[in-house]
Scaffold this active site. Structure first.
Site, PDB file in Angstrom:
ATOM      1  CG  HIS B 112      -1.791  -1.324   0.745  1.00 57.51           C
ATOM      2  ND1 HIS B 112      -2.775  -1.135  -0.121  1.00 57.51           N
ATOM      3  CD2 HIS B 112      -1.911  -1.928   1.666  1.00 57.51           C
ATOM      4  CE1 HIS B 112      -3.496  -2.326   0.269  1.00 57.51           C
ATOM      5  NE2 HIS B 112      -3.203  -2.905   1.293  1.00 57.51           N
ATOM      6  CG  ASP B 152      -2.912  -8.369  -0.027  1.00 57.95           C
ATOM      7  OD1 ASP B 152      -2.125  -8.418   1.202  1.00 57.95           O
ATOM      8  OD2 ASP B 152      -3.511  -7.900   0.785  1.00 57.95           O
ATOM      9  CG  HIS B 154      -6.462  -5.167   1.509  1.00 55.51           C
ATOM     10  ND1 HIS B 154      -6.269  -6.484   2.630  1.00 55.51           N
ATOM     11  CD2 HIS B 154      -7.670  -4.332   2.909  1.00 55.51           C
ATOM     12  CE1 HIS B 154      -7.064  -6.620   3.669  1.00 55.51           C
ATOM     13  NE2 HIS B 154      -8.026  -5.775   3.873  1.00 55.51           N
ATOM     14  CG  ASP B 241      -5.459 -10.614   2.850  1.00 53.80           C
ATOM     15  OD1 ASP B 241      -4.454 -10.465   1.424  1.00 53.80           O
ATOM     16  OD2 ASP B 241      -4.858  -9.495   2.794  1.00 53.80           O
TER      17      ASP B 241
END
Lengths: 557, 452
Positions: B112, B152, B154, B241
């Site tokens: 991120h 991921d 996200h 995740d």
């Protein structure tokens, strides 16, 4: 008490007797009879006892090679493993090379039983093992060091069925460390050699009753420490590689150096062994001892062996000298055929041994065409030897300093293990150690008694005891696998201090239970503490602690 | 003994003494159970699996990617430098042919982290993969083609930001739909800047997507695209995740699924990203990835609580997944037919204004970015960045970047801009980043209080 140390080596059996004050009273060297190791022990013992004046009781310290040899030579009771792997890596991929029968059941990383064993399945696996010829059995579960209940239940099933295995080894008893495949191999080997050690123990006990002057017997371990005879029958696997450990123990016992960090270099005829002492204690293997191609969980001293010694082959290559790893036989000065590093030392007057003129003649022959004179060849050999040794020492430290670590602080401030002195053992040490030490910029020391140091090491060895304590306050449990202990604890009352205290107390009690009166200080050697968090709330703590009796050796003069 | 079919370099660094806060998902014991599982399975004893110790990265490799305000020293802590160093080591092991593939199983994570760094967002401060890729390019030259596949849950918005206009990088992010999860981006319409249009590929997946859906995406979208684009290196940013037990997401992927994904992708380098089911998922997913990289059998790998139901996707999921795949495929196949002015306008610059929220450090950044539309290179760039909040107070900086293989005009204009911006007096600092010349300037330079 006076102590006799006996080390049954590959060539010779070394024995030494040391007094209460640590003075060497007698040393004996007899050739090892490989067909009758016990006879070698008996001969050495009798010679020592004969030289031993007075009615003083003695303790016998034995470094036995019986289990070691049995493993290397594939002997011992035919053994098999009943494994409880649960999901994970395919058991077949481990390629163990001995029979492993897999059954259902699974303990997870927190020590929770995720699924139970099926007693019928365990029984039919054990029967199968028996029918396939196994007479000793190991039962090993994944994460059994976190919860031994499946191993215990499986053992009960086998015993109740009346299967008469001579030995059932349970994985969790051997080590608190992680490593399911290593636990399988360790337990398998332990089961295989247990009978041999038990037989050996019986003979030793007979020997004791014949010689009432022997007040007690202790068996040497791979970590340089000792254990009791009874314990050695339960965990004979701990006796492997105790010979090399005895040599390092000897250096701890004999050294006068006060530096906490030293490098111990044992130069033999064929090989040179390098070991590391950091913070006053010998450094151990990261995973555990490796023997006969088996990776075990046995705590063993870290030594690196290189093919370089007094009798190494000398080859001339591009007008330079290459030494080893092959051994050519004894030095020319002693009647050998070819010039060796020992001859180079003798010819240059650095050592006195055999006939110098023969050494010179052999060097002349070797130098012909490539070196201007035998002197320049001899010099080149000495230099090559020292360079190779220094490079090896440097590599040992670079390897140790690059061992992976798992905390930021260890990366940023790694512990200082660099040597501050060189300790040399072995016959050629007197020639090469001072030169190598000079190149490394370190002071040095040559230990006396290089001819029978292993006997002294065996005599000087002290008991070692180490336990792993795992506390999980969320599950309100404390686990000490080596003791088979699983204890309910109260979460509210258990903090890190408490965990530490429990580790020390259990280690002390265990040591005393083994009859160790002179318990030295208990120390915490590894410690981890973690929160257990559920949904942003801390619900418990996990402590992993390893406590041990401070290892060391008796001082010997 | 077990033997790997492909050799694997493992840089395992669980940072047992580092956390954001003690009860934050990114906390000390995040990889504790993973360590226990790896050790218990005996993976480090397998011939061909080698463990390495990471090193501490210096400023320069970080500056090749990031503009850290006010300085690298101020923004990047030692744990971050170790994660960066570990990732770079993973690349070096592969580039030096010491191993066939490598896994940087370490934290803190990074995907991120944008090019401009005022603080931490999404638990990330600096971008491990991006710094690693720039390190590879520094070693091998600007012509290497690197594909990053981010798995991921996200959206990998930081990695996307860094390589958005970079024609040498293909960035594919598979993630839970941004309308339902942080950071709220990663839609199929985000396709790359003017010089790299089509090289950013987003695959937003509906909550509930499991093994069937994700492996469908791999087989029908990711693998065909990679086959066509022919990267020299494939990197997997392996967030864990998507797992059915993850507390922060709503996906249905399993450890076995992750292993299968890794077997299909055959990445050269894997870098751990997020994943916060530290007991129920990470130990098994990580073992699965290592086994898959090593070419060993993963079929007996299963979570202790695994039941066939765990993997069952809700009925409505598969049609949505198939729609997304066919839309992204269509976009991919037609990417060269799209006229640049239809997307980026007819001006001389591509301009982007954004507000970026740093959730971890509670900072709001306002960013104005301008990329020159150049026919000879991917264009120099100017960024005005204003940030406030958290513990940084208020800061306003200007940044000039020169791309790899920059044309003479662009470099000249960038240098002039750097000089001019310093004279304006509007900015606390002006930064200059030139990857090709490996030159990173800052005026005025930030000095730590007390330092000379």
């Amino acid at each position: 008490m006076r102590v006799i140390g006996i080390d049954v080596g590959g060539t010779n059996t070394d024995a030494a007797l040391i007094s209460d004050e640590g003075i060497v009273l007698a040393m004996v060297k007899t050739p090892t009879d490989h067909d009758d190791i016990l006879c070698s022990v008996r001969t050495a013992l009798e010679e020592i006892i004969a030289s031993h004046k007075g009615p003083f009781p003695m303790e016998l310290h034995l470094s036995t090679t019986l289990p070691t040899n049995a493993i290397v030579e594939g002997e011992g009771d035919p053994a098999a493993v009943v494994a409880i792997p649960g999901p994970g890596m395919n058991l077949l991929d481990y390629d163990f090379g001995f029979p492993v029968y897999s059954v259902k059941g699974y303990v997870d990383h927190r020590g929770r039983v995720a699924s139970d064993i099926d007693p019928d399945e365990v029984l039919s696996a054990a029967r199968q093992a028996w029918n396939d010829g196994a007479r000793a059995l190991a039962i090993v579960g994944k994460f059994s060091q976190r919860n031994n209940s499946l191993e215990l239940a499986a053992k009960q099933v086998v015993e109740q069925a009346g299967l008469k295995f001579s030995q059932i080894t349970l994985g969790h008893q051997l080590s608190g460390r992680h490593g399911f495949p290593r636990r399988i191999m360790t337990a398998y080997l332990n089961a295989r050699v247990a009978g041999i050690q038990q037989e050996f123990a019986a003979v030793i006990e007979r020997l004791m009753s014949e010689n009432p002057i022997i007040a007690g017997v202790r068996i040497l371990k791979a970590d340089g420490g000792t254990m009791g005879l009874a314990e050695s029958c339960v965990r004979p696997i701990e006796t492997i590689l105790s010979g090399p450990a005895a040599s390092l123990t000897a250096s701890l016992a004999l050294s006068r150096r006060t530096e906490a960090n030293t490098v111990v270099v044992d130069i033999g005829g064929t090989t040179t062994d390098i070991a590391v002492i950091a913070g006053g204690e010998p450094v151990c293997q990261r995973g555990g001892a490796v023997i006969g191609g088996f990776n075990t969980l046995v705590r063993a001293l870290y030594t690196v062996s290189i093919g370089l010694g007094g009798d190494s082959e000398v080859r001339i290559h591009d007008s330079g000298v290459v030494l080893g790893p092959r051994r050519v036989g004894k030095a020319a000065a002693l009647g050998g055929a070819e010039a060796t590093p020992t001859d180079a030392a003798v010819a240059l007057g650095l050592a006195e041994l055999g006939q110098r003129d023969k050494a010179i003649a052999a060097l002349k022959k070797k130098a012909a065409g490539a070196f201007a004179s035998w002197e320049s060849l001899a010099q080149a050999i000495i230099e090559a030897f020292v360079l190779r040794l220094c490079t090896a020492v440097d590599e040992v430290y670079r390897t140790l300093e690059n061992v992976p670590v798992y905390t930021v602080s260890e990366i940023l401030a790694p512990p200082d293990i660099r040597p501050r002195a060189v300790i040399g053992l072995g016959a050629p040490a007197g020639v090469f150690i001072p030169l190598a030490a000079e190149q490394l910029g370190l002071p040095w020391e040559i230990l006396p008694y290089h001819a029978g140091a292993n006997g002294i090491g065996a005599a000087a060895a002290r008991p070692t005891v180490s336990l792993s304590v795992h506390v999980d306050t969320e599950q309100e449990q404390m686990i000490i696998p080596e003791l088979g202990l699983r204890k309910q604890i109260k979460q509210a009352l258990f903090d890190q201090k408490q965990a530490r205290r429990a580790a020390v107390e259990h280690t002390l009690a265990y040591a005393q239970g083994l009859g160790l009166e002179e318990c030295s200080e208990i120390q915490i050697v590894e410690e981890e503490a973690f929160n257990v968090v559920r949904g942003f709330h801390t619900v418990g703590r996990i402590f992993n602690i390893r406590a041990q009796m401070r290892p060391g050796a008796r001082r010997v003069r | 003994m077990a033997k790997a079919k492909r050799s694997v370099g493992l840089i395992f660094f669980p940072a047992f003494d580092w956390c954001i806060t003690p009860d934050h998902p990114e906390r000390e014991e995040r990889l504790l159970y993973t360590r226990d599982q790896i050790m218990e399975e005996g993976l480090l004893d397998i011939a061909g699996i080698y463990e390495y110790r990471p090193y501490v990265a210096e400023d320069k490799p970080i500056q090749r990617v990031h503009i850290c305000v006010p300085s690298v020293a101020r923004r990047v802590s030692e744990p971050h430098r170790i994660a960066v160093g570990g990732s770079m080591l993973a690349a070096d092991l592969v580039l030096d042919n010491k191993v066939d593939c490598a896994f940087a199983l370490l934290r803190p994570p990074g995907h991120h982290a944008n090019r401009v760094v005022h603080g931490a967002r999404g638990f990330c401060t600096v971008n491990n993969e991006a710094i690693m890729v720039e390190h590879m390019r520094r070693r091998l030259g600007p012509s290497i083609r690197v594909a990053i596949v981010d798995t991921d849950a996200h959206h990998a918005d930081g990695t996307q930001d860094i390589f958005y206009n970079d024609p040498g990088i293909l960035h594919i992010s598979l993630h839970q739909d941004g309308r339902t999860l942080y950071p709220g981006t990663g839609f199929v319409t985000e396709r790359g800047g003017p010089a790299a249009y089509g090289n950013t590929i987003n695959v937003p997946l509906p909550p509930g997507t499991g093994d069937e859906g994700i492996l469908y995406v791999m087989e029908n979208l990711v693998m065909p695209i990679l086959e066509e684009w022919k990267p020299d290196y494939i990197i997997n940013a392996a967030g864990q995740d998507n797992h059915y037990s993850d507390p922060l997401t709503n996906m249905n992927f399993s450890a076995g699924g992750y292993a299968r994904l890794t077997e299909m992708l055959r990445p050269d380098i894997v870098v751990l990203e997020g994943g916060y089911s530290i007991e129920g998922a990470l130990p098994y997913v990580n073992v699965g990835i290592i086994l898959a990289l090593a070419g060993l059998d993963c079929s007996s790998l299963r979570e202790p609580d695994w039941k066939p139901d765990c993997l069952r996707q809700p009925q409505h999921v598969m049609p949505i997944v198939k729609n997304v795949v066919s839309e992204v495929r269509r976009q991919w196949e037609t990417r060269h037919q799209v006229k640049r002015e239809d997307v980026f306008g007819r001006g001389t610059n591509y301009v982007r204004d954004r507000s970026i929220f740093y959730d971890t450090d509670q900072i709001v950044e306002k960013q104005h970015e301008r990329i020159k539309l150049c026919n000879d290179c991917s264009g120099w760039r100017e960024i005005y960045s204003q940030a406030a909040g958290g513990r940084i107070g208020h800061t306003q900086v200007a940044i000039v970047t020169v791309p790899w293989l920059a044309c003479r005009n662009c470099r000249r204009e960038a240098v002039e801009a750097y000089e001019r911006l310093q004279t304006l007096g509007r900015f606390d600092q002006v930064f200059y980043q030139d990857c090709e010349r490996d030159e990173y300037l800052c005026a005025p330079d930030h000095h730590e209080p007390g330092a000379l």
